[in-house]
Design a protein around this motif. Structure first.
Motif, PDB file in Angstrom:
ATOM      1  N   SER A  43       6.164  -2.789  -4.563  1.00  0.00           N
ATOM      2  CA  SER A  43       4.820  -2.523  -5.105  1.00  0.00           C
ATOM      3  C   SER A  43       3.917  -2.019  -3.972  1.00  0.00           C
ATOM      4  O   SER A  43       4.213  -2.190  -2.789  1.00  0.00           O
ATOM      5  N   ILE A  44       2.784  -1.443  -4.364  1.00  0.00           N
ATOM      6  CA  ILE A  44       1.830  -0.947  -3.365  1.00  0.00           C
ATOM      7  C   ILE A  44       1.325  -2.112  -2.528  1.00  0.00           C
ATOM      8  O   ILE A  44       1.125  -1.992  -1.323  1.00  0.00           O
ATOM      9  N   GLY A  45       1.140  -3.267  -3.180  1.00  0.00           N
ATOM     10  CA  GLY A  45       0.706  -4.467  -2.454  1.00  0.00           C
ATOM     11  C   GLY A  45       1.742  -4.901  -1.432  1.00  0.00           C
ATOM     12  O   GLY A  45       1.389  -5.270  -0.299  1.00  0.00           O
ATOM     13  N   GLU A  46       3.005  -4.851  -1.807  1.00  0.00           N
ATOM     14  CA  GLU A  46       4.059  -5.237  -0.870  1.00  0.00           C
ATOM     15  C   GLU A  46       4.150  -4.238   0.297  1.00  0.00           C
ATOM     16  O   GLU A  46       4.466  -4.622   1.414  1.00  0.00           O
ATOM     17  N   LEU A  47       3.865  -3.001   0.025  1.00  0.00           N
ATOM     18  CA  LEU A  47       3.894  -1.987   1.079  1.00  0.00           C
ATOM     19  C   LEU A  47       2.713  -2.129   2.045  1.00  0.00           C
ATOM     20  O   LEU A  47       2.749  -1.585   3.144  1.00  0.00           O
ATOM     21  N   ARG A  48       1.656  -2.853   1.598  1.00  0.00           N
ATOM     22  CA  ARG A  48       0.407  -2.996   2.382  1.00  0.00           C
ATOM     23  C   ARG A  48      -0.119  -1.604   2.752  1.00  0.00           C
ATOM     24  O   ARG A  48      -0.482  -1.314   3.885  1.00  0.00           O
ATOM     25  N   PHE A  49      -0.107  -0.733   1.722  1.00  0.00           N
ATOM     26  CA  PHE A  49      -0.442   0.664   1.913  1.00  0.00           C
ATOM     27  C   PHE A  49      -1.845   0.842   2.490  1.00  0.00           C
ATOM     28  O   PHE A  49      -2.056   1.526   3.477  1.00  0.00           O
ATOM     29  N   TRP A  50      -2.832   0.206   1.862  1.00  0.00           N
ATOM     30  CA  TRP A  50      -4.217   0.381   2.322  1.00  0.00           C
ATOM     31  C   TRP A  50      -4.392  -0.197   3.724  1.00  0.00           C
ATOM     32  O   TRP A  50      -5.007   0.418   4.582  1.00  0.00           O
ATOM     33  N   GLN A  51      -3.825  -1.383   3.977  1.00  0.00           N
ATOM     34  CA  GLN A  51      -3.971  -2.021   5.279  1.00  0.00           C
ATOM     35  C   GLN A  51      -3.326  -1.185   6.388  1.00  0.00           C
ATOM     36  O   GLN A  51      -3.814  -1.149   7.514  1.00  0.00           O
ATOM     37  N   CYS A  52      -2.236  -0.536   6.060  1.00  0.00           N
ATOM     38  CA  CYS A  52      -1.523   0.251   7.072  1.00  0.00           C
ATOM     39  C   CYS A  52      -2.097   1.656   7.258  1.00  0.00           C
ATOM     40  O   CYS A  52      -1.987   2.229   8.337  1.00  0.00           O
ATOM     41  N   THR A  53      -2.700   2.215   6.201  1.00  0.00           N
ATOM     42  CA  THR A  53      -3.158   3.609   6.290  1.00  0.00           C
ATOM     43  C   THR A  53      -4.670   3.774   6.166  1.00  0.00           C
ATOM     44  O   THR A  53      -5.212   4.780   6.608  1.00  0.00           O
ATOM     45  N   GLY A  54      -5.347   2.832   5.521  1.00  0.00           N
ATOM     46  CA  GLY A  54      -6.779   2.970   5.257  1.00  0.00           C
ATOM     47  C   GLY A  54      -7.055   3.891   4.077  1.00  0.00           C
ATOM     48  O   GLY A  54      -8.205   4.133   3.727  1.00  0.00           O
ATOM     49  N   ALA A  55      -6.012   4.390   3.445  1.00  0.00           N
ATOM     50  CA  ALA A  55      -6.166   5.317   2.325  1.00  0.00           C
ATOM     51  C   ALA A  55      -6.146   4.545   1.012  1.00  0.00           C
ATOM     52  O   ALA A  55      -5.557   3.476   0.904  1.00  0.00           O
ATOM     53  N   THR A  56      -6.814   5.104   0.018  1.00  0.00           N
ATOM     54  CA  THR A  56      -6.841   4.509  -1.321  1.00  0.00           C
ATOM     55  C   THR A  56      -6.038   5.403  -2.249  1.00  0.00           C
ATOM     56  O   THR A  56      -6.252   6.612  -2.291  1.00  0.00           O
TER      57      THR A  56
END
Length: 178
Positions: A154-167
């Motif tokens: 999931s996006i949460g598991e990827l920590r996408f925002w925390q790692c990239t700052g992108a939404t």
């Protein structure tokens, strides 16, 4: 002993003369009991009219600093009263200076407020003006290969925002956009 500022433009001329004479009395230059110069001599010394000198002497007499006797002239009465008068005038000058500083600050505050409003209005206008439809958002396409260890996370598991700052605003899978 502190002295009054020279910036006394808002003080009447006769008051400035009274302060000058009171300063000389307070310092002992004109001792108690001494007879002061006549109105005509003082008016030429201060370069003012005799009426202005009369007002200054009347002020000093009202404060108990000098005594005016008709046809005898003006005599120094109290150096202590002169010091009290000078202290009162210094206090008034300080109040006037503080009032002037406050007026300047309020004026600057109002000017700054107007500038803030102008900039705020410009900023709000620029933000509320929509971009052309082909420029709404910059699009970035990231393709995740089937062999990636990130597949099925999931996006949460990827920590996408925390790692990239992108939404992420949309996800495209095949022909479907989520």
């Amino acid at each position: 002993m502190r002295t009054l500022k020279n910036e006394t433009n808002h003080i009447p001329q006769y008051t400035r003369i009274a302060v000058g004479i009171a300063s000389r009395i307070a310092s002992g230059e004109f001792p108690e009991g001494r007879r002061l110069f006549g109105k005509s001599t003082l008016s030429s010394k201060f370069n003012v009219s005799q009426e202005t000198v009369r007002k200054a002497m009347r002020l000093l007499a009202d404060m108990g600093i000098v005594e005016i006797r008709e046809s005898s002239g003006t005599t120094v009465r109290s150096a202590e009263a002169a010091r009290r008068y000078l202290e009162t005038m210094r206090f008034r000058q300080e109040q006037t200076d503080l009032r002037d500083q406050l007026r300047t600050l309020f004026s600057n505050y109002n000017d700054l407020g107007k500038k803030i409003l102008e900039i705020s209005d410009s900023l709000i206008a620029s933000v509320s003006t929509p971009l052309p439809s082909d420029q709404n958002l910059p699009l970035y396409k990231v393709t995740v290969p089937d062999s990636s260890d990130k597949v099925n996370m999931s996006i949460g598991e990827l920590r996408f925002w925390q790692c990239t700052g992108a939404t992420i605003v949309a996800i495209k899978r095949g022909q479907n956009v989520l």
